[in-house]
Design an enzyme around this catalytic site. Structure first.
Site, PDB file in Angstrom:
ATOM      1  CG  ASP A 296     -13.775   5.799  19.058  1.00 26.90           C
ATOM      2  OD1 ASP A 296     -13.068   4.911  19.569  1.00 26.90           O
ATOM      3  OD2 ASP A 296     -14.258   5.711  17.902  1.00 26.90           O
ATOM      4  CB  SER A 297     -12.481   3.409  24.388  1.00 26.27           C
ATOM      5  OG  SER A 297     -11.331   4.198  24.622  1.00 26.27           O
TER       6      SER A 297
ATOM      7  CD  GLU B  55      -9.433  -2.883  19.381  1.00 23.67           C
ATOM      8  OE1 GLU B  55      -9.361  -1.766  18.848  1.00 23.67           O
ATOM      9  OE2 GLU B  55     -10.248  -3.168  20.277  1.00 23.67           O
TER      10      GLU B  55
ATOM     11  CG  ASP C 122      -9.950   7.083  18.291  1.00 24.56           C
ATOM     12  OD1 ASP C 122      -9.302   6.826  17.267  1.00 24.56           O
ATOM     13  OD2 ASP C 122     -10.240   6.236  19.158  1.00 24.56           O
TER      14      ASP C 122
ATOM     15  CE  LYS D 244      -6.985   4.834  17.816  1.00 20.91           C
ATOM     16  NZ  LYS D 244      -8.234   4.203  17.321  1.00 20.91           N
TER      17      LYS D 244
ATOM     18  CD  GLU E 274     -12.389   2.178  14.517  1.00 21.68           C
ATOM     19  OE1 GLU E 274     -13.281   1.579  13.857  1.00 21.68           O
ATOM     20  OE2 GLU E 274     -12.451   2.316  15.747  1.00 21.68           O
TER      21      GLU E 274
END
Ligand code: KIV
Length: 308
Positions: A54-55, A192, A93, A123, A125
């Protein structure tokens, strides 16, 4: 009746391939990808895992954080990457609030990225706080990669891009998060912005591979944002990234050369142009060969369309 897999399907890597690489001690190189041509190149280069991160929001769409990215945007870009990558495992993401609100919503969105997007895994978080969500998605048959340490979707809570886990309490929490993600059934976990020694210690204690970004060389693999690695942007490059190319300069120089050629009238040249039969052109224009202007002289080396 089950159908035999096509050669492309047979060649596609899965989480079992990643587990095998990890078991054999092979370090795993992962990069982000957001579009078809880049995915194609990275796949040709043999990168085994591509992350539609999602960057995307910051590096491709110009948002100020990942929080703005929607499911529709993730789906759109995941589809393009899946079409470009023939071999790599594509991990998509889950964007902000597409999971962790209700289990039904989390499943629906993870399922969409697999079913509609064509991803091979998702993925999300969060460590202990996301364990129940990971567990229910994995139970539905969807491979999940965890993501702990600096979690960009919580940036407003964390107050900035800072290294995580440097104190006794936060370090212990990070270890518990890693164990919780593994226990919930994730096949790998991103670490990260974690101190190198802590990331190495977590890696030693997990069965699943750790994929580091700003977490030192002791992780089982590394992930980087592709635009950082390729030097595509003149904006800030994080300290944990290394430029392997200077694409900003390459692209800018090429664009300036093209612009100069167009303005000078030297692009397109003869090799980029096609001639038509002059007699046919005479008919189109309603003129005789005698009317033909001498100024139409274009040389004789260019093939006619019918000859191509
Ligand atoms: O979105 C992303 O690119 C990521 C990586 C930084 C791991 O989550």
């Amino acid at each position: 009746m089950s159908q035999a897999p096509s050669p492309e399907q047979a060649a596609r890597l899965t989480i079992a391939s990643i587990a095998r690489m990890h078991a054999e001690g092979e370090r795993i190189a992962m990069l982000t990808a957001y579009d078809y041509p880049t995915a194609r190149i990275l796949d040709d280069a043999g990168i085994p895992m591509l992350l539609v991160g999602d960057s995307l929001g910051q590096v491709m769409l110009g948002y100020d954080s990942t929080v703005r990215v929607t499911m529709a945007e993730m789906l759109h870009h995941t589809k393009a990457v899946v079409r470009g990558a023939r071999r790599a495992l594509v991990v998509a993401d889950m964007p902000f609030l597409s999971y962790g609100v209700t289990l039904e919503g989390s499943l629906e969105n993870a399922g969409g990225l697999m079913r509609e997007g064509g991803a091979g895994a998702v993925k999300l978080e969060g460590g202990e706080r996301s364990a129940r969500t990971i567990d229910s998605i994995v139970r539905a048959g969807i491979p999940v990669m965890g993501h702990i340490g600096l979690t960009p979707q919580s940036i407003h809570q964390l107050g900035g891009h800072r290294v995580q886990g440097k104190t006794r309490e936060t370090g212990r929490q990070l270890l518990n998060d890693a164990l919780a993600v593994q226990q919930a059934g994730a096949f790998a976990v991103v670490l990260e912005l974690v101190p190198e020694q802590l990331a190495a210690a977590i890696t030693e204690r997990l069965r699943i591979p750790t994929i580091g970004i700003g977490a030192g060389a002791g992780c089982s693999g590394q992930v980087q944002v592709v635009t950082d690695v390729l030097g595509l942007s003149r904006d800030f490059t994080p300290r944990h990234a290394r430029h392997y190319a200077e694409l900003y300069t390459v692209i800018r120089t090429a664009a300036e050369a093209y612009s100069n050629d167009v303005r000078a009238g030297v692009f397109p040249g003869r090799e980029q142009s096609t001639l038509m039969d002059e007699a046919v052109l005479d008919e189109v224009l309603g003129r005789t060969s005698l009317d033909r202007a001498d100024s139409m002289e274009m040389g004789s080396g260019i093939p006619l369309d019918r000859d191509l």
